[in-house]
Motif scaffolding. Structure first.
Motif, PDB file in Angstrom:
ATOM      1  N   GLY A 260       0.826  -1.194   0.000  1.00  0.00           N
ATOM      2  CA  GLY A 260       0.000   0.000   0.000  1.00  0.00           C
ATOM      3  C   GLY A 260       0.861   1.244   0.000  1.00  0.00           C
ATOM      4  O   GLY A 260       2.014   1.221   0.438  1.00  0.00           O
ATOM      5  N   SER A 261       0.306   2.351  -0.492  1.00  0.00           N
ATOM      6  CA  SER A 261       1.020   3.627  -0.519  1.00  0.00           C
ATOM      7  C   SER A 261      -0.012   4.745  -0.531  1.00  0.00           C
ATOM      8  O   SER A 261      -0.811   4.849  -1.457  1.00  0.00           O
ATOM      9  CB  SER A 261       1.908   3.711  -1.758  1.00  0.00           C
ATOM     10  OG  SER A 261       2.618   4.932  -1.787  1.00  0.00           O
ATOM     11  N   MET A 262       0.013   5.571   0.509  1.00  0.00           N
ATOM     12  CA  MET A 262      -0.948   6.670   0.610  1.00  0.00           C
ATOM     13  C   MET A 262      -0.303   7.843   1.337  1.00  0.00           C
ATOM     14  O   MET A 262       0.732   7.709   1.990  1.00  0.00           O
ATOM     15  CB  MET A 262      -2.223   6.220   1.337  1.00  0.00           C
ATOM     16  CG  MET A 262      -3.003   5.134   0.605  1.00  0.00           C
ATOM     17  SD  MET A 262      -4.525   4.643   1.460  1.00  0.00           S
ATOM     18  CE  MET A 262      -5.535   6.104   1.166  1.00  0.00           C
ATOM     19  N   GLY A 263      -0.935   8.997   1.228  1.00  0.00           N
ATOM     20  CA  GLY A 263      -0.429  10.180   1.913  1.00  0.00           C
ATOM     21  C   GLY A 263      -1.127  11.428   1.449  1.00  0.00           C
ATOM     22  O   GLY A 263      -2.237  11.380   0.911  1.00  0.00           O
ATOM     23  N   THR A 282      -2.189   4.409   5.044  1.00  0.00           N
ATOM     24  CA  THR A 282      -1.686   3.285   4.242  1.00  0.00           C
ATOM     25  C   THR A 282      -2.106   1.948   4.834  1.00  0.00           C
ATOM     26  O   THR A 282      -2.325   0.974   4.098  1.00  0.00           O
ATOM     27  CB  THR A 282      -0.154   3.369   4.114  1.00  0.00           C
ATOM     28  OG1 THR A 282       0.205   4.660   3.603  1.00  0.00           O
ATOM     29  CG2 THR A 282       0.375   2.307   3.164  1.00  0.00           C
ATOM     30  N   LEU A 283      -2.250   1.876   6.132  1.00  0.00           N
ATOM     31  CA  LEU A 283      -2.717   0.640   6.769  1.00  0.00           C
ATOM     32  C   LEU A 283      -4.105   0.247   6.282  1.00  0.00           C
ATOM     33  O   LEU A 283      -4.477  -0.932   6.343  1.00  0.00           O
ATOM     34  CB  LEU A 283      -2.728   0.796   8.290  1.00  0.00           C
ATOM     35  CG  LEU A 283      -1.375   0.893   8.992  1.00  0.00           C
ATOM     36  CD1 LEU A 283      -1.572   1.175  10.475  1.00  0.00           C
ATOM     37  CD2 LEU A 283      -0.559  -0.380   8.804  1.00  0.00           C
ATOM     38  N   THR A 284      -4.857   1.216   5.784  1.00  0.00           N
ATOM     39  CA  THR A 284      -6.220   0.946   5.302  1.00  0.00           C
ATOM     40  C   THR A 284      -6.295   0.818   3.785  1.00  0.00           C
ATOM     41  O   THR A 284      -7.392   0.659   3.239  1.00  0.00           O
ATOM     42  CB  THR A 284      -7.174   2.066   5.756  1.00  0.00           C
ATOM     43  OG1 THR A 284      -6.847   3.282   5.069  1.00  0.00           O
ATOM     44  CG2 THR A 284      -7.078   2.297   7.255  1.00  0.00           C
ATOM     45  N   ASP A 285      -5.162   0.886   3.103  1.00  0.00           N
ATOM     46  CA  ASP A 285      -5.135   0.777   1.636  1.00  0.00           C
ATOM     47  C   ASP A 285      -5.751  -0.566   1.224  1.00  0.00           C
ATOM     48  O   ASP A 285      -5.437  -1.614   1.800  1.00  0.00           O
ATOM     49  CB  ASP A 285      -3.688   0.870   1.141  1.00  0.00           C
ATOM     50  CG  ASP A 285      -3.582   1.058  -0.363  1.00  0.00           C
ATOM     51  OD1 ASP A 285      -4.321   0.387  -1.102  1.00  0.00           O
ATOM     52  OD2 ASP A 285      -2.733   1.862  -0.802  1.00  0.00           O
ATOM     53  N   TYR A 290      -2.231  -7.660   4.508  1.00  0.00           N
ATOM     54  CA  TYR A 290      -1.970  -7.955   5.915  1.00  0.00           C
ATOM     55  C   TYR A 290      -2.783  -6.996   6.782  1.00  0.00           C
ATOM     56  O   TYR A 290      -3.072  -5.863   6.385  1.00  0.00           O
ATOM     57  CB  TYR A 290      -0.479  -7.811   6.238  1.00  0.00           C
ATOM     58  CG  TYR A 290       0.402  -8.732   5.439  1.00  0.00           C
ATOM     59  CD1 TYR A 290       0.754  -9.993   5.910  1.00  0.00           C
ATOM     60  CD2 TYR A 290       0.893  -8.343   4.188  1.00  0.00           C
ATOM     61  CE1 TYR A 290       1.560 -10.835   5.180  1.00  0.00           C
ATOM     62  CE2 TYR A 290       1.701  -9.185   3.448  1.00  0.00           C
ATOM     63  CZ  TYR A 290       2.034 -10.430   3.945  1.00  0.00           C
ATOM     64  OH  TYR A 290       2.843 -11.261   3.202  1.00  0.00           O
ATOM     65  N   SER A 291      -3.108  -7.428   7.981  1.00  0.00           N
ATOM     66  CA  SER A 291      -3.878  -6.588   8.897  1.00  0.00           C
ATOM     67  C   SER A 291      -2.979  -5.510   9.495  1.00  0.00           C
ATOM     68  O   SER A 291      -1.749  -5.665   9.564  1.00  0.00           O
ATOM     69  CB  SER A 291      -4.451  -7.447  10.024  1.00  0.00           C
ATOM     70  OG  SER A 291      -3.409  -7.899  10.877  1.00  0.00           O
ATOM     71  N   PRO A 292      -3.564  -4.413   9.958  1.00  0.00           N
ATOM     72  CA  PRO A 292      -2.771  -3.397  10.644  1.00  0.00           C
ATOM     73  C   PRO A 292      -1.990  -3.970  11.827  1.00  0.00           C
ATOM     74  O   PRO A 292      -0.861  -3.550  12.089  1.00  0.00           O
ATOM     75  CB  PRO A 292      -3.822  -2.383  11.106  1.00  0.00           C
ATOM     76  CG  PRO A 292      -4.929  -2.513  10.110  1.00  0.00           C
ATOM     77  CD  PRO A 292      -4.970  -3.971   9.774  1.00  0.00           C
TER      78      PRO A 292
END
Length: 382
Positions: A260-263, A282-285, A290-292
């Motif tokens: 994942g990649s977010m920001g 990104t943990l929610t991408d 995989y889980s957080p």
């Protein structure tokens, strides 16, 4: 098992120098590892170096000496000093030959390329005589070779930790070049990026690892952002905010495979807060496999890449430098962004780079503004 507490807390010291003293880059063919090498090479023009010292190897175990396998812009003064000390010219191999064009695509500085075979303190001492504060040192190595992906990732993670500790116990073809580099610098090597050949070739049974490192020259904002992510991982809390507002992007990968990649694309938070907010996003991408909780658990071996954006500058595609500039398009209420490494990894030219961005944004006409930006990056491994 690699523990956050044991490893990451060793990395929180500020840089001693205002520019990088050295890089380690991979030397596989550019289509495999060029995007990793460019994560640091692209920054060479930002600093006032006057020459580059390259430390490569000979995979066949040939003699050490001054590389003569390809044409390059030589630093004749330094090379003549080494010749007068007894070093001779040798052919070397692709560990230098394949990185020369990458370096010279961003720099016209004179180069002193040295082939290292066995580690020899006498060679380190010779090189100390030609290195000064304006000499950039670049060591060349790939990491593990031809292992299944999970095993390769674990081996590479341990080699990365040992490089950061200046420990010679690394599984890497250029380990003696890296060990020589240890002798020439007084700054700690930090991981900037990591990947493997798996996602490029589709072969997960025989994997080669690639990493880029930097010694010194990290901005206070980036180090604060990295430390904030470490604190959040360890204590589930956000540290006191820094002064400068920055846009941050976080990439999470597992043995080089992006999860994942977010920001943010606009600087609305202080740098360290921006990094933590990007990490939480990104943990929610939706791409995350995989889980957080798995990502947040020390020792599970995730690579977390922290990027801070420069300010956006209105541009045209002709003024975008592939490998250095990210791009952002905005028009008719739609927008999209590509990070600087994307076109290198995907081997896109300028036209494809722009067209893919517009397609991602859903922009179908010419009514849009195009911006370019750069990123500064550092990576941690859980």
């Amino acid at each position: 098992m690699i523990k956050l507490t044991d490893i990451l807390l060793e990395q929180i010291l500020p840089s001693k120098s205002d520019k990088p003293k050295a890089y380690i880059i991979p030397h596989a063919a550019p289509q495999y590892s060029g995007h990793i090498a460019l994560e640091v090479i692209k920054n060479i023009p930002n600093y006032d170096y006057d020459s580059i010292l390259i430390l490569g190897i000979d995979h066949e175990g040939g003699k050490p000496g001054i590389y003569a396998g390809d044409k390059y812009n030589p630093d004749n003064n330094k090379i003549n000093k080494l010749k007068s000390s007894g070093l001779k010219e040798v052919k070397g191999d692709h560990s230098i030959g394949w990185i020369l064009p990458l370096i010279e695509s961003f720099s016209n500085l004179p180069i002193t390329p040295i082939v290292i075979t066995n580690y020899n303190p006498k060679i380190s001492n010779l090189l100390k005589n030609i290195v000064d504060e304006n000499t950039l040192i670049i060591a060349s190595t790939d990491l593990s070779h031809h292992k299944p992906l999970p095993l390769a990732g674990k081996i590479d993670h341990m080699s990365i930790v040992n490089i950061q500790r200046e420990n010679p116990s690394i599984e890497a073809c250029g380990k003696n070049a890296v060990r020589t580099l240890y002798d020439l610098i007084d700054e700690k090597l930090e991981l900037v990026d990591y990947d493997t050949s798996a996602h490029l070739t589709g072969n997960k049974e025989k994997v080669v690892g690639y990493a880029a490192f930097q010694a010194g020259g990290f901005s206070p904002d980036l180090l604060a952002a990295r430390n904030a992510v470490v604190d959040f991982l360890e204590k589930n809390q956000i540290t006191t905010q820094t002064d400068n507002k920055k846009a941050a992007f976080i990439g999470i990968s597992k043995y080089g495979e992006l999860q994942g990649s977010m920001g943010q694309t606009k600087p609305i938070y202080p740098a360290n807060i921006a990094a933590v907010q990007a990490f939480k996003s990104t943990l929610t991408d939706s791409r995350m496999q995989y889980s957080p909780e798995e990502v947040m658990t020390p020792g599970n071996g995730f690579e977390i890449k922290i990027r801070l954006f420069s300010d956006f500058k209105l541009t045209t595609m002709e003024n975008v430098i592939i490998g250095k500039d990210g791009i952002y398009a905005e028009g008719n209420g739609k927008s999209a962004v590509f990070l600087p490494e994307v076109p290198t990894k995907e081997q896109w030219n300028h036209d494809t780079y722009l067209n893919e961005l517009l397609s991602k944004a859903g922009i179908t006409d010419n009514h849009f503004d195009l911006y370019k930006f750069q990123t500064e990056s550092i990576m941690i491994i859980t």
